[in-house]
Design a protein around this motif. Structure first.
Motif, PDB file in Angstrom:
ATOM      1  N   HIS A  73     -14.001  30.358   6.877  1.00 27.39           N
ATOM      2  CA  HIS A  73     -14.248  28.939   7.145  1.00 27.39           C
ATOM      3  C   HIS A  73     -15.673  28.557   6.758  1.00 27.39           C
ATOM      4  CE1 HIS A  73     -10.532  27.647   8.937  1.00 27.39           C
ATOM      5  NE2 HIS A  73     -10.564  28.577   9.888  1.00 27.39           N
ATOM      6  N   GLN A 100      -9.420  24.306   2.376  1.00 24.86           N
ATOM      7  CA  GLN A 100      -9.168  24.753   3.734  1.00 24.86           C
ATOM      8  C   GLN A 100      -8.494  26.117   3.727  1.00 24.86           C
ATOM      9  OE1 GLN A 100      -6.313  22.398   5.867  1.00 24.86           O
ATOM     10  NE2 GLN A 100      -5.147  21.915   4.018  1.00 24.86           N
ATOM     11  N   GLN A 131     -10.346  20.250   9.553  1.00 21.55           N
ATOM     12  CA  GLN A 131     -11.463  20.728   8.733  1.00 21.55           C
ATOM     13  C   GLN A 131     -12.790  20.264   9.317  1.00 21.55           C
ATOM     14  OE1 GLN A 131     -11.263  22.767   6.341  1.00 21.55           O
ATOM     15  NE2 GLN A 131     -13.236  22.663   5.295  1.00 21.55           N
ATOM     16  N   VAL A 171     -13.721  22.403  12.371  1.00 23.58           N
ATOM     17  CA  VAL A 171     -14.225  23.719  11.987  1.00 23.58           C
ATOM     18  C   VAL A 171     -15.652  23.613  11.487  1.00 23.58           C
ATOM     19  CG1 VAL A 171     -13.947  25.595  10.342  1.00 23.58           C
ATOM     20  CG2 VAL A 171     -11.949  24.661  11.506  1.00 23.58           C
TER      21      VAL A 171
END
Length: 813
Positions: free
Chosen positions: A79, A88, A110, A113
């Motif tokens: 990530h 992603q 996204q 994260v």
């Protein structure tokens, strides 16, 4: 390994046969991957973790990954590598990884994260591979640049390394709106928007750095620091008696979560050589104790005849997790700088024209010598009550010793005669010792009340500076001309000057203390709007004592002591930020300014504090998922009671000029800036400033420029491009700084503006060895630097064309 020839890319390493995907996903690993091509970074994570990852080769073509450093799961590392790539990570039913473009339905995931990665990395720029800072700490706590209703610039570690910037003065002159000039001593003066920045922050703790008997001796290495944060505009809310021009915060390097070692060697023009070791990492198995060590040796000749310098620098740091929620940081730095300097540069002709001499002209003696030793101790403790509340206390203690024996060339009158005569030799011995102590503690918290998101900061700080200074000097008329300077006059000493006709000395002591309580409140009445309100109450105590002694006497005559006390001075602050979208916000801010002055009048009294009002409105953007920061600002600052030199009083203040209040002045203008990865592989920093400064009310200078060394126009640009594909080992940099003319001290002549180009070529020989060649003043522009230019001295040439070759070795673990 990555196979560019396959339609569907699969990575499978031998370790996968020994480690099941389930185990690999739950096992924390230590990663130490520098910023680089995304494909290489993903491959390295897969290889280390034993994971299988599938993706289309075209998805990662030409894309860059930030540094992945620290202890984390393989999925977290993936990530982090994909941050800002518009890609992603997916986990298949078999537990393997795949990469695909971000879709609208997954945009929220996204962003979540990304925010987690940013929070864990805090505001550190080291290893990010970017010119764009995700957040800053200059305003207490951690905020994005878009959340702060004032102009903020961050020079990241990557930009400093790419440009080869190791000195604060050089970095300032590559930063939007800042001017770093040579002082009347060996050090520098920092200004922003026409005003000096005399208090510098270290990890958010402000201490005075530019208050000396003679003045302008402060120097600062950058090798100990992760980044330089600059706030422009009034900074009194959290810094106390801050400059109306702004504040500067130097944030030091910390111990890393993973072992890292970097060894850098350099060689360049004028016999310039250097070697640096920078190592850090966990010192125990659990990683709760982390260390950092930096050792730097630098020695160089100069384009100026006879000049040389040697600097030895050491830095050590420990970061200790006392508990999961409490971290203690300790560090110490030491810089020993020895040199044969040329001080106060060259004089000018009486009509203001510069002298027609070579840039290599040296005005000192062969026995000129300077020692500047700085020892700094840092300590901070942070306790996190939970994700929303934290308490932090920080302390800094700096001890400086500045000693010099030097010859200066100046004029005996108002400038040189047409044939270069009218010169005199000034012999000086200086011995300055100072100790600065700073302490800051604050509590920050986020909460929801009355259905509104809110944040408060409550804190206080304290600063103290004491000095024990002395200097002796003589002024010797001569028939020599500027074209025939004598570098071999008899060597001098402090005692010798007191046994020389015309010799005199001054001893002095400063004792300056300030303290204050501050608070700020951020509230969101509704989602797009944030209001920021704050105030500070300050106390300030100032004491200056001095005594003079003439040659051939043992009698020291004490001058009347100067003291000043300011109690309960209130500094209000107000700001507003309105989010136009996720990427753009408009803002406005207002603050009063409280700035005590240490300058004295001819009668011996200290000038009253400066009072002023600062306004700023602007637009900020965080574009391309935070990879690019942009800003546009308009500002105005009106000030009263500013100190200006009282030339008419002569050297009535302990052998130097006294001061008077200047009436009312105004600084106003426009600033624009962009920083970050504007195109794939292209990092850019560009900052433009239009700034006028003017006396509004003054019996002598009304209508004139008051900040002579502030150019009306400044543009600083630097870019670095990382090639992809077959050329992915190559990077190139190019940039320039340009500014319009400034005025000499007497305002009777101009110091012409100039444009200087710089360039860089980098080549990654192996994954561990990087080569770079930096060329400065690429077209060998001959110019005088803007600064404290006077008819009788302090005119300094900018460096001619020069190059620096460096080799950086970073072994992998």
């Amino acid at each position: 390994m990555l196979n560019p020839w396959s339609h569907t890319l699969s990575v499978a390493v031998a370790l996968a046969t020994l480690t099941s995907p389930t185990l690999a996903q739950t096992q924390s690993l230590t990663f130490n991957l520098p910023a680089g091509p995304l494909a290489s970074t993903l491959n390295a994570i897969a290889s280390q973790s034993g994971q299988i990852i599938s993706l289309e080769p075209s998805l990662v073509q030409g894309k860059q990954a930030p540094a992945v450093i620290g202890q984390m799961l393989a999925e977290q590392a993936m990530h982090m590598a994909l941050t800002g790539s518009d890609l992603q990570l997916r986990v298949t039913e078999q537990g393997n990884f795949s990469v695909e473009p971000v879709t609208d339905s997954n945009a929220t995931l996204q962003l979540d994260v990304t925010s987690i990665v940013e929070h864990s990395a805090d505001a550190t720029t080291e290893g990010s591979g970017s010119y764009a800072a995700r957040s800053v700490t200059i305003g207490k706590g951690t905020h994005t640049l878009k959340e702060i209703p004032q102009s903020v610039t961050v020079m990241t570690r990557k930009q400093m390394d790419d440009q080869g910037l190791t000195d604060l003065k050089d970095a300032a002159n590559q930063t939007t709106g800042l001017v770093g000039v040579q002082g009347v001593g060996k050090g520098m003066i920092l200004t922003s928007r026409g005003f000096q920045i005399d208090d510098w922050q270290y990890d958010g703790v402000p201490i005075p750095r530019n208050t000396y008997t003679l003045g302008n001796w402060a120097t600062q290495d950058l090798i100990f620091f992760d980044r330089m944060e600059v706030l422009r505009g009034a900074s009194g809310l959290l810094q106390g008696t801050g400059s109306p021009g702004g504040a500067i915060n130097l944030v030091r390097k910390r111990g890393q979560n993973a072992p890292t070692v970097t060894l850098t060697g350099k060689a360049g023009s004028w016999d310039h050589y250097g070697l640096q070791l920078d190592a850090g990492g966990p010192l125990n198995q659990t990683g709760t104790v982390r260390g950092r060590f930096v050792a730097d040796e630098d020695q160089s000749g100069s384009f100026i005849d006879y000049e040389w310098s040697k600097t030895h620098s050491l830095y050590g740091a420990l970061d200790i997790d006392l508990r999961d929620d409490t971290t203690l940081g300790l560090a110490v730095s030491r810089s020993d700088a020895e040199s044969r300097p040329m001080l106060r540069g060259l004089p000018r002709y009486a009509n203001g024209d510069p002298v027609d001499v070579s840039r290599s002209t040296y005005s000192g003696a062969r026995w000129n010598h300077s020692d500047i030793d700085v020892t700094t101790v840092y300590a901070d403790l942070e306790h996190r009550f939970n994700d929303d509340w934290a308490f932090k206390v920080g302390a800094v203690r700096m001890s400086e010793e500045n000693k010099s024996t030097h010859q200066r060339v100046q004029t005996s009158g108002a400038g040189l005669n047409a044939d270069g005569s009218g010169m005199q030799y000034a012999d000086w011995v200086t011995d300055f010792d100072s100790t600065k102590i700073g302490l800051d503690m604050n509590l920050t918290g986020h909460f929801e009340a009355l259905s509104m998101q809110q944040e408060i900061t409550l804190g206080g700080n304290y600063a103290k500076m004491t000095t024990d200074d002395r200097y002796a000097r003589t002024f010797n008329n001569t028939s020599d001309s500027i074209f025939e300077i004598d570098h071999d006059r008899p060597e001098i000493s402090y005692e010798g000057l007191l046994n020389t006709v015309g010799g005199r000395s001054t001893t002095s002591k400063y004792d300056i203390r300030q303290k204050g309580l501050y608070g700020s409140w951020r509230i969101k009445p509704f989602e797009p709007l944030t209001l920021v309100l704050g105030s500070r109450v300050s106390w300030y105590d100032y004491s200056y004592t001095s005594a003079n002694q003439a040659a051939f006497t043992n009698l020291s005559i004490a001058n009347a002591p100067s003291t000043m006390h300011e109690t309960g001075e209130v500094t209000p602050y107000a700001g507003i930020v309105y989010d136009l979208s996720r990427e753009w916000a408009v803002y406005a801010s207002y603050t009063d300014v409280f700035e005590p002055q240490t300058a004295r009048t001819a009668s011996g009294s200290v000038l009253k504090p400066v009072i002023g009002t600062n306004y700023e409105v602007g637009l900020k953007g965080e574009l391309m998922d935070g990879r690019v920061n942009t800003s546009l600002a308009m500002f105005r600052y009106d000030q009263e009671n500013r100190a200006v030199t009282d030339v008419a009083s002569g050297f009535a203040c302990d052998g130097w000029y006294c001061s008077t209040a200047a009436g009312k002045v105004r600084s106003q203008g426009i600033e624009a800036e962009i920083s970050g990865e504007v195109l794939s592989g292209l990092q850019l920093f560009a900052g433009y400033t239009y700034n006028t400064t003017k006396y509004l009310e003054d019996p002598v200078d009304e209508g004139k420029v008051f900040s002579q060394w502030t150019p009306k126009h400044m543009l600083r640009v630097w870019s670095d491009y990382q090639f992809s594909g077959d050329w992915n080992r190559v990077s190139t940099g190019l940039g320039f700084t340009t500014q319009s003319h400034t005025l000499g001290y007497e305002r009777t002549y101009q110091v012409p503006g100039y444009t200087v180009w710089n360039a860089r070529l980098g080549y990654q020989l192996t994954p561990e060895i990087g080569l770079a060649l930096n060329a400065n003043n690429l077209f060998d522009k001959s110019y005088y630097m803007a600064g404290y230019n006077q008819l009788n001295g302090n005119n300094n040439f900018g460096e001619p064309r020069n190059v620096m070759f460096s080799v950086k070795y970073t072994p992998s673990f």
